[in-house]
Scaffold this motif. Structure first.
Motif, mmCIF file in Angstrom:
data_model
loop_
_atom_site.group_PDB
_atom_site.id
_atom_site.type_symbol
_atom_site.label_atom_id
_atom_site.label_comp_id
_atom_site.label_asym_id
_atom_site.label_seq_id
_atom_site.Cartn_x
_atom_site.Cartn_y
_atom_site.Cartn_z
ATOM 1 N N THR A 17 0.833 -1.208 0.000
ATOM 2 C CA THR A 17 0.000 0.000 0.000
ATOM 3 C C THR A 17 0.868 1.259 0.000
ATOM 4 O O THR A 17 2.065 1.199 0.271
ATOM 5 N N HIS A 18 0.243 2.379 -0.262
ATOM 6 C CA HIS A 18 0.913 3.680 -0.169
ATOM 7 C C HIS A 18 0.835 4.164 1.274
ATOM 8 O O HIS A 18 -0.149 3.938 1.961
ATOM 9 N N GLY A 19 1.864 4.879 1.709
ATOM 10 C CA GLY A 19 1.829 5.546 3.003
ATOM 11 C C GLY A 19 1.460 7.008 2.812
ATOM 12 O O GLY A 19 1.563 7.551 1.703
ATOM 13 N N ALA A 31 0.569 7.731 8.358
ATOM 14 C CA ALA A 31 -0.105 6.430 8.344
ATOM 15 C C ALA A 31 0.533 5.569 7.262
ATOM 16 O O ALA A 31 0.743 6.038 6.143
ATOM 17 N N TYR A 32 0.867 4.322 7.631
ATOM 18 C CA TYR A 32 1.384 3.381 6.643
ATOM 19 C C TYR A 32 1.214 1.963 7.157
ATOM 20 O O TYR A 32 1.063 1.723 8.355
ATOM 21 N N GLU A 33 1.234 1.034 6.215
ATOM 22 C CA GLU A 33 1.053 -0.369 6.557
ATOM 23 C C GLU A 33 2.344 -0.937 7.140
ATOM 24 O O GLU A 33 3.435 -0.656 6.660
ATOM 25 N N VAL A 34 2.186 -1.743 8.192
ATOM 26 C CA VAL A 34 3.312 -2.422 8.827
ATOM 27 C C VAL A 34 3.022 -3.913 8.762
ATOM 28 O O VAL A 34 1.979 -4.363 9.221
ATOM 29 N N LYS A 35 3.956 -4.672 8.194
ATOM 30 C CA LYS A 35 3.691 -6.095 7.989
ATOM 31 C C LYS A 35 4.268 -7.004 9.055
ATOM 32 O O LYS A 35 3.621 -7.938 9.483
ATOM 33 N N SER A 173 10.771 0.929 0.709
ATOM 34 C CA SER A 173 10.587 0.372 -0.626
ATOM 35 C C SER A 173 9.214 0.724 -1.203
ATOM 36 O O SER A 173 8.944 0.491 -2.372
ATOM 37 N N ARG A 174 8.340 1.299 -0.378
ATOM 38 C CA ARG A 174 6.998 1.665 -0.845
ATOM 39 C C ARG A 174 6.884 3.165 -1.023
ATOM 40 O O ARG A 174 7.651 3.930 -0.468
#
Length: 198
Positions: A17-19, A31-35, A173-174
């Motif tokens: 996803t985009h942050g 806000a950003y996705e953390v895996k 990387s995003r």
């Protein structure tokens, strides 16, 4: 934006996803996705999306927080206060060199104790009440160095960011999108901020 660019549930597949970073007047939000990292509940949010083609549902673990005092207006006020407290380099004219302003740009300040007020910016005039004038030197490296104290860098370690707040590693990387003064644009230009308050 993630939905529009098919980075979330619309396609039925889990994608990176985009942050987002949004800088308002008083605060900055990120806000950003953390895996692969545990997120404390005060900064973590899980969204579960169940589009028709996705079995099982898609889960996104997001890091979401706000940094009060790090918005554009707050940062500018902190910077002016920092500059107003610096040592005068030309005592006859009370001039302080400012590496962050364009070369020869003038900013007039009124200082009183720890209070700093901007009286004018952009010209060489000296309004009544001026106690210090900033003169731009346009030096990027010196500007960057002078801004570090405002980020409270001494409070940072590997898991902290602005002001010492917890922050997981940024997924470099995003892609990230930055917005600034979003509320003011919606309110002042479009007159929609109160109608569509998020």
């Amino acid at each position: 934006l993630n939905k529009l660019s098919r980075k979330s549930a619309g396609s039925g597949k889990q994608h990176d996803t985009h942050g987002f970073i949004e800088m308002g007047g008083a605060s900055e939000q990120i806000a950003y996705e953390v895996k692969d990292e545990f997120l404390p509940s005060n900064v973590g949010l899980t969204i579960e999306l169940c589009p028709p083609k996705a079995v099982p549902c898609l889960k996104y673990h997001l890091y979401v927080t706000t940094f009060l005092g790090f918005g554009a207006n707050s940062a500018y006020q902190k910077y002016m206060k920092l500059m107003g407290m610096r040592k005068v380099v030309n005592s006859s004219q009370n001039v302080i060199e400012d590496p962050c302003q364009p070369q020869n740009m003038q900013v007039s300040l009124k200082t009183s104790g720890s209070q700093v007020e901007v009286l004018s910016a952009g010209d060489a005039s000296t309004p009544p009440g001026t106690t210090v004038r900033l003169k731009g030197t346009g030096q990027f490296a010196a500007c960057r160095k002078s801004l570090l104290p405002l980020l409270e860098a001494d409070r940072h370690d590997k898991t902290h960011s602005l002001g010492g707040a917890y922050q997981p590693r940024l997924p470099l990387s995003r892609s990230f999108y930055g917005l600034s003064e979003y509320w003011y644009c919606m309110e002042d230009i479009l007159g929609l901020a109160c109608m569509y308050f998020l």
